[in-house]
Write an enzyme that holds these catalytic residues in place. Structure first.
Site, short mmCIF file in Angstrom:
data_model
loop_
_atom_site.label_atom_id
_atom_site.label_comp_id
_atom_site.label_asym_id
_atom_site.label_seq_id
_atom_site.Cartn_x
_atom_site.Cartn_y
_atom_site.Cartn_z
N ARG A 72 2.03 -13.10 -0.89
CA ARG A 72 3.31 -12.79 -0.23
C ARG A 72 3.54 -13.73 0.96
NH1 ARG A 72 4.42 -6.72 1.75
NH2 ARG A 72 3.01 -7.38 3.42
N GLU A 81 14.63 1.08 3.51
CA GLU A 81 13.22 1.26 3.88
C GLU A 81 13.16 1.72 5.33
OE1 GLU A 81 11.04 -2.45 3.88
OE2 GLU A 81 12.78 -3.57 4.58
N LYS A 101 8.65 -11.82 4.93
CA LYS A 101 8.04 -11.17 6.09
C LYS A 101 8.03 -12.18 7.23
CE LYS A 101 4.23 -7.98 7.02
NZ LYS A 101 4.96 -6.87 7.60
N1 PXG Z 1 8.75 -2.60 5.18
C1 PXG Z 1 8.71 -3.35 6.29
C2 PXG Z 1 9.98 -3.77 6.92
C3 PXG Z 1 7.48 -3.73 6.83
O1 PXG Z 1 7.44 -4.48 7.93
C4 PXG Z 1 6.38 -2.51 5.05
C5 PXG Z 1 7.63 -2.19 4.56
C6 PXG Z 1 5.17 -2.06 4.30
O2 PXG Z 1 4.57 -3.16 3.65
P1 PXG Z 1 3.01 -3.21 3.36
O3 PXG Z 1 2.82 -4.48 2.63
O4 PXG Z 1 2.32 -3.20 4.70
O5 PXG Z 1 2.70 -2.03 2.55
C7 PXG Z 1 6.29 -3.32 6.21
C8 PXG Z 1 4.98 -3.77 6.76
C9 PXG Z 1 2.00 -3.51 12.08
C10 PXG Z 1 3.10 -3.93 11.23
O6 PXG Z 1 1.65 -4.25 13.02
C11 PXG Z 1 3.30 -3.42 9.97
C12 PXG Z 1 4.39 -3.81 9.23
C13 PXG Z 1 5.24 -4.72 9.78
C14 PXG Z 1 5.03 -5.23 11.01
C15 PXG Z 1 3.97 -4.86 11.76
O7 PXG Z 1 1.44 -2.45 11.81
N2 PXG Z 1 4.65 -3.21 8.01
#
Ligand code: PXG
Length: 297
Positions: free
Chosen positions: A50, A182, A149
């Site tokens: 990703r 989301e 991301k």
């Molecule tokens: N949606 C968004 C907008 C995210 O930023 C997720 C879904 C979940 O994705 P994953 O791959 O983690 O299952 C995210 C990700 C942190 C942190 O520091 C976590 C995210 C983003 C930014 C910071 O905990 N989550």
């Protein structure tokens, strides 16, 4: 703590980037948040894939192949003698001048931070999350795709702040058309009549690594149908269960939404089963790459 930047480790106090780095000046960069469970980096290949996808989308050439970055991530966990960890991989556009032109930045800066993990308390999993719908819409795929991301997180940060100021734990963002997209840092699911629903990627979401694991476990371990469907907020009001997924949250039930109690106000039974299946999966060899044995990449 030892932090890896562009080829070597630095002590925390010496781990710095230039004020001319376009990651700082413009949020021009991409990142991943990854977890390690008991010496195994969860879904490492999926996260690295990703990251390179995000980089390609923003015309950025990460100055090392995925296999080498994979080795660096494992090395960063080892260097800090961690077994459970929160790993942040950041690739910025690099140092340039005060203009937007990315061609002024010669080489991207690659940073790998392997930190101790700050866990949500058991209490949060037991009581569930309080969530509200933000008045901010999720940034549209035709503006900046949420599937990237990127280091531009203000859309998410402002929605989260709105939730905190209303005594909620998370904010749901709708897309431009008003469909549920989301949460600020998590993907969202609901269950009704034993069928699981979550928005499809084209609604404008980050395709969460945890989301994809939750879909797989719901199907394979719980034997549930999973539908990637477009839905609006009232669908959530009649859900039997709602939960969110994310690297930090793993899977957490939602018990309160916009002043309404979700079902009986407790995390649902299928959500609880899914949390159990997820925890079990994090212990299995196929869940990720081992930190403390030779790795084949
Ligand atoms: N949606 C968004 C907008 C995210 O930023 C997720 C879904 C979940 O994705 P994953 O791959 O983690 O299952 C995210 C990700 C942190 C942190 O520091 C976590 C995210 C983003 C930014 C910071 O905990 N989550």
């Amino acid at each position: 703590m030892k932090i890896w930047i562009d080829g070597r480790f630095y002590d925390k106090d010496d781990a710095k980037v230039s004020v001319f780095d376009h990651g700082l000046l413009y949020g021009d960069g991409v990142f991943e948040g990854i977890r390690a469970y008991n010496g195994r980096v969860f879904q490492l290949k999926e996260h690295v894939d990703r990251l390179y996808h995000s980089a390609k989308c923003v015309l950025m050439d990460i100055p090392m192949p995925p296999a080498e970055l994979t080795r660096v991530i494992l090395e960063a966990v080892r260097a800090n003698e961690l077994r459970d960890s929160y790993i942040r991989v950041v690739v910025t556009r690099g140092t340039g001048d005060l203009g937007l032109d990315m061609r002024k930045c010669k080489v991207p800066t690659v940073i790998v931070i392997a930190d101790k993990i700050k866990l949500y308390s058991d209490e949060v999993y037991k009581r569930g999350l309080r969530v509200m719908v933000s008045h901010l819409r999720r940034i549209s795929p035709d503006t900046l795709s949420p599937s990237i991301k990127s280091l531009n997180y203000l859309n998410n940060i402002l929605a989260r702040a709105e939730a905190s100021r209303s005594d909620c734990d998370e904010a749901i963002l709708l897309n431009r058309e008003g469909y549920v997209a989301e949460c600020s840092g998590d993907n969202i699911f609901f269950i009704r009549n034993r069928k699981v629903h979550t928005p499809p990627v084209h609604v404008g979401i980050l395709e969460g690594v945890t989301r994809n694991v939750a879909i797989k476990l719901a199907k394979e371990k719980l034997g549930l149908e999973v539908h990637e469907t477009v839905f609006t907020v009232p669908e959530l009001y009649r859900a039997d269960e709602i939960f969110v997924t994310g690297t930090g949250a793993e899977i957490i039930g939602v018990v309160y939404l916009n002043g309404r109690v979700v079902a009986d106000g407790k995390p649902g039974p299928l959500t609880t089963e899914l949390i159990r299946a997820f925890r079990e999966y994090t212990k299995s060899p196929e869940s990720g790459a081992a930190v403390y044995e030779p790795v084949k990449v």
